[in-house]
Every structure is written in structure tokens, then in C-alpha cells.
Motif scaffolding. Structure first.
Motif: not given
Length: 646
Positions: A451-454, A459-464, A489-492
Motif C-alpha cells: 500500500e505505501i510503496n506506490p 514522490r520526486p527523487g524517491w524512486g529508489g 523529507e522522506l522520514w517526515d
């Protein structure tokens, strides 16, 4: 005790924040600026400002990004906290206790409770009308002689508004079940006794004209059950005029049953009625009334076996009576002819044979019935052993089973949907003692990361970046990011959108940090002519190194392979040609910067804090050329060289 905030819900449940840090203090995530630390990613580094004022504790939200809610209302201006207020800070809910109400039960020897301790059970009953108690019954000397104590001065340590229904004696030994007071000094007319479930054997005395909230929350309930199937505030029992009992369900998740009937609204409660909450069952006794013996109803299988036994007994008696009547039949008185006598003898013989055969058939049937295997009842089934064997392949799933109601509650994690189907298939085969299975508490890890991976990938820059689950009850956040800002930003984002932060392991590789670590190691060895690049775990080295440094570089490459996030190291570094006429001054001078001064080929460099270009002098040496990886100098026919990493 001082005023405090106690976490009631969320990942920090049980955390106590004592507001005794002076006239003012800050609450937040940053330990450098805050006196009270909340390790919650959804909380700002500096969230709240608390001030001690003559009228009480004042709070003010100093964060511009994360709001704070007081009693479900957003805090937009400074506010004085009232006792019992709830605060939502980050992902947790806290309750404010003023100095007068945050008291813990102490024993008669004045053993002080620690600052971190909280009352587990047996909270003072909530008197919503704040009536003054008419008196407290105590025992003096002989425990069978009651003594009415009406003078509050005789016990100055007793708070009239929060009188405890238990003696204020605490033992240091804590058990996993509800705490029980064995002192009968404050025993009332009514006694709540738990007869089934995890709290089996616990007893709670109840006073007249009081209302008792039952649940699992020690901060808001008067009687606390340690049972996952019971809600935080499950039900309430009210004693009216010491004569009548009333019970109501507080919109609990699993409901409340009274003698097997679902409780729909507030209704009278008959003494000795069986009350069930999830897997816990209890009865309220009247100490002054008639105590009845509670007998569990027979299982249908036992009733059927007893009926069959009774029918067989009646059939056997009937057969014996028929045999007796046939054997003692009166002989005829009249004189018969020989032929008639012969016919009568044959008929009697046939009748006797028929009766004998019937008796034999009944005897064989009765023998077969009573030689069959004994009926196995639930009381003779080792349910704990059977359930432990079934649940052994699923160590991340916990269970609670109520033998009285046959309800099984499951809580925990499984890896895939197939694992859950296998678990349910195994449990459904135990229908000889399990009637209902509550599986709502079982989380399928596969559904969570799918559910959360898509959402992350969009989000830009988080493709990997992705979340996986290697084992039940464990999640891993992994991937590559270029900068530290992207990592924050990812952890927030994860903190606000992922529900299982306490089970999440972070394995994010920040390329900026890895490149900085590699460059530092190269410069320490004097290899400033080597350029570093990192892409998806592949580290590339290019440039030139002085003659004789190849062994040093090989050792560094082995060290680079051990850095977390580096999967492969590729070296394209070449060793510069030997030129004995050129003196290498790389170890003496350090080039810390460069820039273009006009033409793209015309560079200037920063050497030991000086900006120099072609034609300038350095310690008597004239700069003849500045190349992308080296500066060439000359003095009196001698050539010099300074290597650097552009």
C-alpha cells in the motif's frame, strides 16, 4: 507530586513528563534546546513552551508546522491547563495531571512512590456529583468488629474527594494480573469477582452510591483488566442507594454480555448474574444476600450421552420385565388333547425364543453403548497445550482464549495472506472447543508495504526507496538518496503515513555522506588527483595518482567496499609517468578551490589561502600552466608540479 503530562496513547505510551523544570521549559524533539524530550518523529524540534504561572501551567505552541490539540481543539493561543485535559502532541495523546490530583496510592509505612510509577488498578471511584463520603468502615483489633470512622481528622492522609476503595498498602511485587487488596477494612456490601479470563481470581470491593468504570486504561478506569479483548473504557457499573445495581456498555468494541444476552442500553444488574467482556467473565456478589453456587451449563455432547444412557437403561428394564412375564406365564387348567398340547408347546417355544432373542439384541446394544470411548468435555481438553502447538509456527501472533465463552482473540503480524489462511485453517479445526475467532487484530505485512510503496515512488527523487518485510512484525526502509535534505523529507513523510514506526528499520544510504567519507580518506593519503562518483551503490574512481601510490590506493579500495551502501567499487585511476626533471610539491601545498577567470581553459586556483592564476608567483616559483588536475610551476629552469582534485 508536581504537575505532569502522561502519555496514554501512541508509540510513547507510559511516558511521564514532569513539569518541574523551573518557571518555563520547552517540550520537543531537540535535546539541545528543550528541557523535556519527546522522541516522536511527528513532533517538532521545539513544539511547546510551558510556563508556571500563579493560576496554573500555561502552554503555547511554538511550532509553525505541527499543531497541538487540547481536548480535540487546536491550540492557537497560550492556554492554562486544567486537570484532566488531553493534549495531542505529534502522534501521541497525553493527559495533564495537576499537583493535587496526580497522587499515587501509598502504604501505611509511607513508602514513597517513584516519579515514574503510575497506579495500575483500583483507582478511586469517580464520584461525578462530588458527594462527601458519609463515613469509612475500618477494623480495629478484631477483624470481625467493625468500627465507624466519621472524623476525617483521624486520618489526615486520606483525601475525602479521592477516597480509595482499597487499603493504601502497596506491595513491591507486581504481577501480570490486576492488583488485589486483601485488606477488608474498606470492603463494601458488593464484591466483583473475576471467574474467567486472564484476570481469573481477582476481586474488587464496591461501595454504595458510587460508579465504577471497567476497562484496560489505568488512568481513566476504576477497575482495570489486563485483557487485550477488553476496551480502554468498556463498561460502567453504578450502585444506587446500596440496593440496586445498574450496568451500561460504553460503546466497547466487543460489547458486554449479561447471562449471554448482548447489553444494548443501561439496565439493572441482578446479583450473581454472569457478565462477559471479551475473554473475561465476572460476577457481582451481594455480601449481605444469599450466595449462590454458580454451575456451568452442560455441553450438548454431555446431555446427549446422558439421554442415551437413560434410554438404554429403560430398554433393559423393559426387556427384563418381558422375560420375567414370559417365564412365569400361568399354565392352562383345562385338560387338552394330545394334538392341541403339541401345538401349544410349539407356540410357547417360539414365543420364548422370540423374547430370548430380543433380550440378547438389547444386551448387545447396551454393552456396545457402555463400552464406547468416554465423551471428552472441554474441561478435560488441554486447550493451552493445543493452542501453543498450533500457534508455534506463528511466533509474532499472540492469542487470548476464554474457556467459558469459547472466544479466541488474535493480535500480531504474519508475513503474507497465505500465512494467515494457514493459521485460520489450523484454528478452525479446533471447533470442539473454539466457537468464535476474532482475527481483526492480525496484520498482514504484505498488504502494508504494498500500500505505501506506490505512494513513495510517486514522490520526486524517491524512486529508489521502498519498504519491505523480511520477517513477520518487522519492516525495512531501504534505498539511495543524494542529499541529507532528501533524507529528512522522506522520514517526515514516513512518520506521518506509516503506522508501524516502532517496527521499522532504516537502511537509507545518503550518497552525499558516502562521497564525503571517500574523499576524506583519499586526501589523508595525499591522493588529491582522484575524483569520486556514486550511483545506486556503484562507486567510481577516476584521475591520476603519483608514482608509487598504487599499493595505497588498492588498500583504500578494499576499505571502500566495506562502507554501508557500497555494492561495488570500480577504479579507473592511472599512475602518472615518471619525470625526474619535475619536482612534485603536492605534499607541501594544498589547493582548496578553483574558478574560471574568463576563457574556459584559463583557470585560477586557491593555494594556501591565495588566489593565483597563470603568471603569478608562489614562493619564487612562477605558475606556467593550470590544468584540470595539476598546477605547473618553474623557477630557474627547474619545473615543479602540484596535483589537486577538481
Amino acid at each position: 507530586m508536581t504537575a505532569r503530562l502522561v502519555a496514554e496513547e501512541g508509540i510513547l505510551k507510559g511516558l511521564v513528563l514532569s513539569l518541574d523544570q523551573g518557571d518555563q521549559c520547552f517540550i520537543g524533539r531537540d535535546p539541545e534546546v528543550c528541557q523535556l524530550i519527546i522522541e516522536d518523529a511527528a513532533t517538532s524540534r521545539k513544539q511547546l513552551l510551558c510556563k508556571t504561572m500563579p493560576t496554573g501551567i500555561s502552554i503555547e505552541n511554538v511550532s509553525a508546522t505541527n499543531p497541538v490539540f487540547v481536548n480535540d481543539e487546536e491550540l492557537k493561543a497560550p492556554r492554562i491547563l486544567q486537570n484532566g485535559d488531553t493534549l495531542k502532541i505529534g502522534s501521541c495523546i497525553y493527559r495533564f495531571y495537576a499537583e493535587a490530583s496526580a497522587q499515587l496510592i501509598q502504604d501505611e509505612n509511607n513508602h514513597e512512590n517513584t516519579e515514574d510509577s503510575l497506579p495500575m488498578v483500583a483507582h478511586p471511584p469517580k464520584d461525578t456529583e462530588k458527594k462527601e463520603p458519609s463515613g469509612v468502615t475500618t477494623h480495629d483489633g478484631d477483624e470481625n468488629t467493625p468500627k465507624a470512622e466519621s472524623d476525617p481528622a483521624a486520618h489526615p492522609e486520606q483525601d475525602t474527594e479521592h477516597s480509595s476503595i482499597f487499603d493504601e498498602e502497596q506491595t513491591n511485587a507486581r504481577s501480570g494480573l490486576a492488583e488485589i487488596s486483601f485488606d477488608m477494612a474498606g470492603a463494601g456490601r458488593w464484591l466483583l469477582k473475576v471467574i474467567g479470563g486472564p484476570n481469573n481470581g481477582a476481586e474488587f470491593s464496591m461501595q454504595a452510591d458510587q460508579s465504577y468504570t471497567i476497562g484496560t486504561d489505568p488512568n481513566s478506569c476504576d477497575i482495570v483488566f489486563h485483557d487485550n479483548s477488553v476496551s480502554r473504557q468498556h463498561a460502567r457499573i453504578t450502585i444506587v442507594d446500596d440496593e440496586k445495581l445498574e450496568i451500561e456498555d460504553l460503546k466497547s468494541r466487543n460489547g458486554t454480555l449479561v447471562d449471554g444476552v448482548q447489553l444494548e442500553s443501561k439496565q439493572p444488574l441482578t446479583p450473581n448474574a454472569l457478565v462477559s467482556m471479551g475473554t473475561t467473565s465476572f460476577i457481582v456478589y451481594d455480601r449481605e444476600g444469599q450466595m449462590q453456587t454458580i454451575i456451568s451449563p452442560l455441553l450438548p455432547s454431555i446431555v446427549k450421552a446422558l439421554q442415551q444412557k437413560e434410554e438404554a437403561k429403560r430398554d433393559k428394564e423393559a426387556a427384563a420385565l418381558a422375560a420375567k412375564l414370559g417365564a412365569e406365564a400361568p399354565k392352562p387348567v383345562e385338560v387338552q388333547k394330545p394334538k392341541e398340547q403339541a401345538n401349544n408347546a410349539v407356540g410357547a417355544f417360539l414365543m420364548l425364543s422370540l423374547i430370548t432373542g430380543l433380550i440378547v439384541v438389547i444386551g448387545i446394544g447396551a454393552t456396545t453403548l457402555f463400552k464406547s470411548e468416554p465423551v471428552v468435555t472441554q474441561d478435560h481438553i488441554d486447550t493451552d497445550r493445543i493452542l501453543n502447538d498450533v500457534m508455534k509456527p506463528f511466533p509474532s501472533v499472540r492469542y487470548t482464549f476464554n474457556k467459558n465463552t469459547g472466544v479466541l482473540f488474535l493480535v500480531g503480524h504474519v508475513l503474507t495472506a497465505n500465512d494467515k489462511n494457514q493459521l485460520m485453517y489450523s484454528l478452525q479445526g479446533l471447533n470442539n472447543f473454539i466457537r468464535t475467532i476474532d482475527e481483526n487484530g492480525v496484520v498482514i505485512n504484505e498488504y502494508v508495504w504494498r500500500e505505501i510503496n506506490p505512494m513513495i515512488a510517486r514522490r520526486p527523487g524517491w524512486g529508489g526507496i521502498s519498504i519491505s518485510s523480511p520477517t513477520p512484525g518487522r519492516f525495512v526502509l531501504q534505498g539511495y538518496l543524494k542529499t541529507r535534505q532528501q533524507a529528512e523529507e522522506l522520514w517526515d513523510y514516513i512518520s506521518n503515513n506509516f503506522s508501524y514506526l516502532d517496527l521499522l528499520e532504516r537502511r537509507i544510504v545518503i550518497e552525499e555522506d558516502v562521497i564525503s567519507q571517500v574523499n576524506t580518506a583519499l586526501q589523508n593519503e595525499g591522493l588529491r588527483g582522484v575524483a569520486v562518483q556514486l550511483s545506486n551503490g556503484e562507486l567510481s574512481l577516476t584521475g591520476v595518482i603519483p608514482t608509487g601510490k598504487q599499493t595505497v590506493l588498492a588498500t583504500l579500495v578494499d576499505d571502500f567496499k566495506k562502507i554501508t551502501g557500497v555494492r561495488e567499487v570500480r577504479s579507473f585511476v592511472t599512475e602518472q609517468a615518471v619525470d625526474e626533471s619535475v619536482v612534485n610539491l603536492t605534499d607541501k601545498y594544498e589547493i582548496t578551490g578553483f574558478s574560471h577567470t574568463g576563457d574556459a581553459a584559463d583557470l585560477s586556483v586557491l593555494i594556501n589561502g591565495r588566489v593565483l592564476a597563470r603568471g603569478d608567483t608562489l614562493d619564487g616559483m612562477t605558475i606556467t600552466s593550470i590544468k584540470p588536475n595539476a598546477v605547473l610551476l618553474e623557477n630557474n629552469g627547474t619545473k615543479y608540479r602540484i596535483d589537486y582534485n577538481r
